[in-house]
Design a protein around this motif. Sequence first.
Motif, PDB file in Angstrom:
ATOM      1  N   ASN A   4       0.835  -1.195   0.000  1.00 28.71           N
ATOM      2  CA  ASN A   4       0.000   0.000   0.000  1.00 28.71           C
ATOM      3  C   ASN A   4       0.875   1.252   0.000  1.00 28.71           C
ATOM      4  O   ASN A   4       0.646   2.183  -0.774  1.00 28.71           O
ATOM      5  CB  ASN A   4      -0.916  -0.016   1.221  1.00 28.71           C
ATOM      6  CG  ASN A   4      -1.922   1.113   1.219  1.00 28.71           C
ATOM      7  OD1 ASN A   4      -2.053   1.854   0.268  1.00 28.71           O
ATOM      8  ND2 ASN A   4      -2.625   1.234   2.314  1.00 28.71           N
ATOM      9  N   GLY A  34      -5.590   2.276   6.197  1.00 31.29           N
ATOM     10  CA  GLY A  34      -5.199   0.954   5.712  1.00 31.29           C
ATOM     11  C   GLY A  34      -5.150  -0.082   6.823  1.00 31.29           C
ATOM     12  O   GLY A  34      -5.585  -1.225   6.653  1.00 31.29           O
ATOM     13  N   ASN A 106      -5.237   1.873  -1.146  1.00 29.42           N
ATOM     14  CA  ASN A 106      -5.711   1.078  -0.028  1.00 29.42           C
ATOM     15  C   ASN A 106      -6.836   0.131  -0.429  1.00 29.42           C
ATOM     16  O   ASN A 106      -6.868  -1.020  -0.006  1.00 29.42           O
ATOM     17  CB  ASN A 106      -6.167   2.001   1.105  1.00 29.42           C
ATOM     18  CG  ASN A 106      -6.486   1.244   2.354  1.00 29.42           C
ATOM     19  OD1 ASN A 106      -6.024   0.147   2.567  1.00 29.42           O
ATOM     20  ND2 ASN A 106      -7.299   1.832   3.185  1.00 29.42           N
TER      21      ASN A 106
END
Length: 129
Positions: A4, A34, A106
């Motif tokens: 991410n 996230g 994300n």
Amino acid sequence: MLINLLLLVAGVALVGAELTLPAIAGLILTIGIGVDSNVLIFERIKEELRASDRLRTAVAAGFDRVFLTILDTHVASLIAAAFLYQLGSGPIQGFATTLFLGLVANVFTAVFIASAVVVAGGGRRLRAA
């Protein structure tokens, strides 16, 4: 989370945004979102593992149950980031850009990468918890 972060930094470099203090704040906020997404996903998978013996079935059911929640929260945050970008000036636009790119990264990592990691890892830690 590492994937991410890599996608977010690549996106920031791709659009040519500068990492100012507000942009770094957007990056940190994205990391927090996230982590929250991953906690939601893994808790749902653990619930499904208690009800089912098959890992793939539990992963699929867990993602089905949590997908709309993740999508809803991210879409609401994307709308807020769009308003910030539209109505803000320099530093606020940098924050909004980083937040927008981070949310998109994300969603991708939460939906596609997390399930692949759980299935590839065999769910050992999830079963033990």
